[in-house]
Design an enzyme around this catalytic site. Structure first.
Site, PDB file in Angstrom:
ATOM      1  N   HIS A 178       2.744  27.330 -48.071  1.00 34.54           N
ATOM      2  CA  HIS A 178       3.418  28.547 -48.523  1.00 34.54           C
ATOM      3  C   HIS A 178       4.366  28.292 -49.701  1.00 34.54           C
ATOM      4  O   HIS A 178       4.901  29.229 -50.288  1.00 34.54           O
ATOM      5  CB  HIS A 178       4.173  29.179 -47.354  1.00 34.54           C
ATOM      6  CG  HIS A 178       4.363  30.660 -47.492  1.00 34.54           C
ATOM      7  ND1 HIS A 178       4.042  31.360 -48.638  1.00 34.54           N
ATOM      8  CD2 HIS A 178       4.833  31.591 -46.627  1.00 34.54           C
ATOM      9  CE1 HIS A 178       4.317  32.638 -48.478  1.00 34.54           C
ATOM     10  NE2 HIS A 178       4.801  32.812 -47.273  1.00 34.54           N
ATOM     11  N   SER A 189     -26.806  23.828 -38.188  1.00 40.17           N
ATOM     12  CA  SER A 189     -25.805  24.538 -37.380  1.00 40.17           C
ATOM     13  C   SER A 189     -25.170  25.595 -38.290  1.00 40.17           C
ATOM     14  O   SER A 189     -25.635  25.849 -39.392  1.00 40.17           O
ATOM     15  CB  SER A 189     -24.770  23.543 -36.858  1.00 40.17           C
ATOM     16  OG  SER A 189     -24.075  22.987 -37.944  1.00 40.17           O
ATOM     17  N   GLY A 217     -13.098  29.825 -34.731  1.00 35.02           N
ATOM     18  CA  GLY A 217     -13.137  29.928 -33.268  1.00 35.02           C
ATOM     19  C   GLY A 217     -14.548  30.131 -32.744  1.00 35.02           C
ATOM     20  O   GLY A 217     -15.521  30.165 -33.507  1.00 35.02           O
ATOM     21  N   ASP A 247       0.561  32.216 -51.746  1.00 42.66           N
ATOM     22  CA  ASP A 247       1.132  33.355 -51.006  1.00 42.66           C
ATOM     23  C   ASP A 247       0.071  34.021 -50.124  1.00 42.66           C
ATOM     24  O   ASP A 247      -1.128  33.773 -50.260  1.00 42.66           O
ATOM     25  CB  ASP A 247       1.787  34.364 -51.962  1.00 42.66           C
ATOM     26  CG  ASP A 247       0.818  34.876 -53.006  1.00 42.66           C
ATOM     27  OD1 ASP A 247      -0.354  35.122 -52.667  1.00 42.66           O
ATOM     28  OD2 ASP A 247       1.220  35.028 -54.180  1.00 42.66           O
ATOM     29  N   ASP A 272     -14.917  15.853 -34.029  1.00 43.46           N
ATOM     30  CA  ASP A 272     -14.452  15.290 -32.771  1.00 43.46           C
ATOM     31  C   ASP A 272     -15.351  14.090 -32.468  1.00 43.46           C
ATOM     32  O   ASP A 272     -16.543  14.254 -32.253  1.00 43.46           O
ATOM     33  CB  ASP A 272     -14.587  16.367 -31.682  1.00 43.46           C
ATOM     34  CG  ASP A 272     -14.172  15.852 -30.345  1.00 43.46           C
ATOM     35  OD1 ASP A 272     -13.190  15.096 -30.273  1.00 43.46           O
ATOM     36  OD2 ASP A 272     -14.827  16.212 -29.343  1.00 43.46           O
ATOM     37  N   ASN A 329     -14.233  23.475 -37.261  1.00 39.76           N
ATOM     38  CA  ASN A 329     -14.933  24.384 -36.351  1.00 39.76           C
ATOM     39  C   ASN A 329     -14.627  23.975 -34.912  1.00 39.76           C
ATOM     40  O   ASN A 329     -15.376  23.248 -34.288  1.00 39.76           O
ATOM     41  CB  ASN A 329     -16.437  24.330 -36.629  1.00 39.76           C
ATOM     42  CG  ASN A 329     -17.215  25.269 -35.722  1.00 39.76           C
ATOM     43  OD1 ASN A 329     -16.630  26.049 -34.972  1.00 39.76           O
ATOM     44  ND2 ASN A 329     -18.532  25.204 -35.794  1.00 39.76           N
ATOM     45  N   ARG A 349     -29.463  32.066 -39.694  1.00 42.46           N
ATOM     46  CA  ARG A 349     -29.481  30.681 -39.206  1.00 42.46           C
ATOM     47  C   ARG A 349     -30.642  30.449 -38.237  1.00 42.46           C
ATOM     48  O   ARG A 349     -31.317  29.418 -38.289  1.00 42.46           O
ATOM     49  CB  ARG A 349     -28.140  30.373 -38.550  1.00 42.46           C
ATOM     50  CG  ARG A 349     -28.018  28.942 -38.083  1.00 42.46           C
ATOM     51  CD  ARG A 349     -27.844  28.895 -36.593  1.00 42.46           C
ATOM     52  NE  ARG A 349     -27.784  27.546 -36.087  1.00 42.46           N
ATOM     53  CZ  ARG A 349     -27.661  27.265 -34.807  1.00 42.46           C
ATOM     54  NH1 ARG A 349     -27.530  28.222 -33.933  1.00 42.46           N
ATOM     55  NH2 ARG A 349     -27.665  26.028 -34.394  1.00 42.46           N
TER      56      ARG A 349
HETATM   57  N1  CO6 Z   1     -19.095  29.177 -31.690  1.00 46.59           N
HETATM   58  C1  CO6 Z   1     -20.104  29.048 -30.807  1.00 46.59           C
HETATM   59  N2  CO6 Z   1     -21.022  28.079 -30.883  1.00 46.59           N
HETATM   60  C2  CO6 Z   1     -20.905  27.191 -31.897  1.00 46.59           C
HETATM   61  C3  CO6 Z   1     -19.890  27.267 -32.841  1.00 46.59           C
HETATM   62  C4  CO6 Z   1     -18.957  28.314 -32.717  1.00 46.59           C
HETATM   63  N3  CO6 Z   1     -17.954  28.458 -33.567  1.00 46.59           N
HETATM   64  N4  CO6 Z   1     -20.046  26.266 -33.723  1.00 46.59           N
HETATM   65  C5  CO6 Z   1     -21.126  25.597 -33.342  1.00 46.59           C
HETATM   66  N5  CO6 Z   1     -21.644  26.142 -32.242  1.00 46.59           N
HETATM   67  C6  CO6 Z   1     -22.819  25.702 -31.503  1.00 46.59           C
HETATM   68  C7  CO6 Z   1     -23.897  25.248 -32.422  1.00 46.59           C
HETATM   69  O1  CO6 Z   1     -24.665  26.316 -32.858  1.00 46.59           O
HETATM   70  C8  CO6 Z   1     -24.655  24.309 -31.518  1.00 46.59           C
HETATM   71  O2  CO6 Z   1     -25.451  25.035 -30.606  1.00 46.59           O
HETATM   72  P1  CO6 Z   1     -27.057  24.929 -30.634  1.00 46.59           P
HETATM   73  O3  CO6 Z   1     -27.495  25.501 -31.887  1.00 46.59           O
HETATM   74  O4  CO6 Z   1     -27.469  25.713 -29.466  1.00 46.59           O
HETATM   75  O5  CO6 Z   1     -27.376  23.475 -30.528  1.00 46.59           O
HETATM   76  C9  CO6 Z   1     -23.591  23.669 -30.687  1.00 46.59           C
HETATM   77  O6  CO6 Z   1     -22.460  24.540 -30.774  1.00 46.59           O
HETATM   78  C10 CO6 Z   1     -23.180  22.298 -31.147  1.00 46.59           C
HETATM   79  O7  CO6 Z   1     -22.947  22.315 -32.525  1.00 46.59           O
HETATM   80  P2  CO6 Z   1     -22.638  20.946 -33.268  1.00 46.59           P
HETATM   81  O8  CO6 Z   1     -21.307  20.450 -32.857  1.00 46.59           O
HETATM   82  O9  CO6 Z   1     -23.770  20.000 -33.045  1.00 46.59           O
HETATM   83  O10 CO6 Z   1     -22.709  21.283 -34.791  1.00 46.59           O
HETATM   84  P3  CO6 Z   1     -21.712  21.997 -35.782  1.00 46.59           P
HETATM   85  O11 CO6 Z   1     -22.279  21.707 -37.128  1.00 46.59           O
HETATM   86  O12 CO6 Z   1     -21.524  23.396 -35.440  1.00 46.59           O
HETATM   87  O13 CO6 Z   1     -20.348  21.241 -35.670  1.00 46.59           O
HETATM   88  C11 CO6 Z   1     -18.832  19.474 -35.926  1.00 46.59           C
HETATM   89  C12 CO6 Z   1     -20.235  19.970 -36.191  1.00 46.59           C
HETATM   90  C13 CO6 Z   1     -18.726  18.093 -36.441  1.00 46.59           C
HETATM   91  C14 CO6 Z   1     -17.846  20.369 -36.645  1.00 46.59           C
HETATM   92  C15 CO6 Z   1     -18.577  19.530 -34.401  1.00 46.59           C
HETATM   93  O14 CO6 Z   1     -19.458  18.711 -33.733  1.00 46.59           O
HETATM   94  C16 CO6 Z   1     -17.182  19.126 -34.032  1.00 46.59           C
HETATM   95  O15 CO6 Z   1     -16.842  17.951 -33.959  1.00 46.59           O
HETATM   96  N6  CO6 Z   1     -16.335  20.123 -33.760  1.00 46.59           N
HETATM   97  C17 CO6 Z   1     -14.953  19.887 -33.352  1.00 46.59           C
HETATM   98  C18 CO6 Z   1     -14.054  19.793 -34.552  1.00 46.59           C
HETATM   99  C19 CO6 Z   1     -12.652  19.574 -34.114  1.00 46.59           C
HETATM  100  O16 CO6 Z   1     -12.345  18.710 -33.318  1.00 46.59           O
HETATM  101  N7  CO6 Z   1     -11.758  20.391 -34.631  1.00 46.59           N
HETATM  102  C20 CO6 Z   1     -10.405  20.362 -34.180  1.00 46.59           C
HETATM  103  C21 CO6 Z   1      -9.523  19.835 -35.254  1.00 46.59           C
HETATM  104  S1  CO6 Z   1      -7.841  20.231 -34.835  1.00 46.59           S
HETATM  105  O17 CO6 Z   1      -8.572  22.405 -35.860  1.00 46.59           O
HETATM  106  C22 CO6 Z   1      -7.798  21.900 -35.132  1.00 46.59           C
HETATM  107  C23 CO6 Z   1      -6.395  23.859 -35.198  1.00 46.59           C
HETATM  108  C24 CO6 Z   1      -6.770  22.681 -34.391  1.00 46.59           C
HETATM  109  C25 CO6 Z   1      -7.316  23.082 -33.038  1.00 46.59           C
END
Ligand code: CO6
Length: 361
Positions: free
Chosen positions: A331, A174, A292, A335, A217, A268, A158
């Site tokens: 489930h 990303s 995570g 399975d 989000d 994510n 990446r």
């Molecule tokens: N670990 C560490 N850093 C991360 C990760 C993880 N997993 N994922 C992304 N990033 C970094 C990413 O590399 C970017 O860093 P830089 O490269 O330094 O700029 C930064 O975090 C921001 O990433 P961005 O959010 O812009 O882009 P990404 O494509 O990774 O994510 C997205 C896009 C739309 C998924 C995100 O913006 C988002 O909204 N995430 C939250 C999703 C959410 O709310 N999920 C909860 C749903 S409910 O699942 C649920 C089980 C329950 C808890």
């Protein structure tokens, strides 16, 4: 498939306030009838703790008085006409008069406790959608399976691609496009997981297209736009589409078409925080993954679990980037062994990106 409800009546969005001393109501009650009040036989309106008559309510409105701040001196603390008039004349005097009148009020009631206010807000729009989808999800028995992925190889890939994408295509790369592509490649071998199930659970549809919903989000809350037909798209195309969906999600221009047709979901949460999360199915889909936060942990890559632990004392731990994933499945129709095999394949693609590249079109 995803059904967005329109907002309620025009006044349903107004924020209602009430004194902190009153007991709180349940969210569902406030959401279902934020401004509705029950009328008793004597025409007294009971709006939780605000007990008064329509005539007094009218006087309060004409004088721009928030009823929840007026102490009532009538039976059961009912607010009388004089209470409003006294309050208009001198709000603080009206309050202390009411306090001394009322034998039920304890001497410890302080002015700061009265001044604090709860806020009652209706649940609508995106939040209402979440109520609907999560309630439907609760009816499905879930299994959850977790795995740890060594992520250094993917992280390096990446890093390299990120600059090319930004410079040549003005696209931010990303981890998500890479995770989505690996998911699609694994789904090719597990068509029964890129599937939906009918309401009475008598039939499944294995979908030809890998339409993967991505949890986002947004300022309005959780939204799951869908990246369509990922099996036919390059990593660049997925990144471009994701970027444009993310923009639309943030400025509120996504349409029903962007939100519907999902056959699988990925969340994510690690981009915000958290090491592990248990995802909840987007019904009628049968599998969802939650990712995570990446973390660096010490690992002993060359030590096999079957080997003598005494070897560990001589071994040096290697700092390793890991990413945890949790899969939740329906489930009734999926399975645990199937999820484990799918997850192993997904892990293999992510830990050995060259194997993934070999399968790209
Ligand atoms: N670990 C560490 N850093 C991360 C990760 C993880 N997993 N994922 C992304 N990033 C970094 C990413 O590399 C970017 O860093 P830089 O490269 O330094 O700029 C930064 O975090 C921001 O990433 P961005 O959010 O812009 O882009 P990404 O494509 O990774 O994510 C997205 C896009 C739309 C998924 C995100 O913006 C988002 O909204 N995430 C939250 C999703 C959410 O709310 N999920 C909860 C749903 S409910 O699942 C649920 C089980 C329950 C808890």
């Amino acid at each position: 498939m995803i059904d967005i409800e329109t907002d309620g009546p025009a006044d349903a969005g107004k924020t209602l306030t009430k004194a902190a001393s009153s007991s709180s109501t349940t969210p569902s009650k406030s959401a279902a009838a934020p401004v509705a009040a029950a009328k008793s036989a004597d025409n007294t309106v009971h709006n939780d703790k605000v007990l008064t008559t329509p005539a007094v309510r009218k006087i309060a409105k004409e004088n721009n008085v928030n009823l929840s701040l007026v102490p009532g001196t009538g039976p059961k603390n009912r607010i009388l006409k004089e209470d409003i008039l006294n309050f208009v004349k001198d709000p603080s005097a009206a309050k202390s008069a009411a306090q001394s009148d009322s034998s039920s009020l304890s001497s410890s009631s302080s002015s700061s406790a009265v001044a604090a206010e709860d806020t009652r807000v209706p649940i609508r729009g995106v939040q209402r959608l979440m109520v609907k989808s999560m309630t439907a999800s609760l009816a499905v028995p879930h299994l959850t399976y977790c795995e740890e992925i060594a992520f250094d190889a993917m992280k390096s890939l990446r890093e390299e691609l990120k600059h090319v994408f930004a410079k040549q295509h003005d696209v931010k790369l990303s981890y998500m496009p890479l995770l989505l592509k690996a998911t699609s490649l694994a789904l090719k071998q597990f068509p029964n997981l890129n599937a939906t199930v009918n309401v009475d659970c008598t039939e499944m549809i294995y979908h030809a297209n890998h339409n993967i919903g991505v949890a986002m989000d947004t300022p309005k809350g959780l939204i799951v736009p869908v990246v369509k037909a990922i099996q036919n798209k390059s990593i660049l195309e997925i990144a471009q589409e994701l970027q444009s969906l993310q923009k639309m999600a943030n400025n509120g221009t996504l349409t029903e078409a962007h939100l519907s047709g999902g056959t699988f979901s990925l969340s994510n949460i690690g981009s915000i925080g958290g090491t592990y999360a248990v995802p909840v199915l987007v019904v009628p889909q049968v599998l969802i993954g939650a990712i995570g936060r990446l973390q660096v942990v010490p690992k002993y890559p060359h030590i096999k679990t079957s080997e003598d632990l005494s070897k560990l004392t001589a071994a040096t731990p290697v700092p390793t980037t890991v990413m945890d994933v949790s899969w939740s499945a329906d489930h009734r129709v999926v399975d645990g062994a199937t999820v484990a095999k799918f997850s192993n394949l997904w892990k293999m693609y992510l830990e050995h990106p060259h194997l993934m590249i070999a399968e790209l079109r």
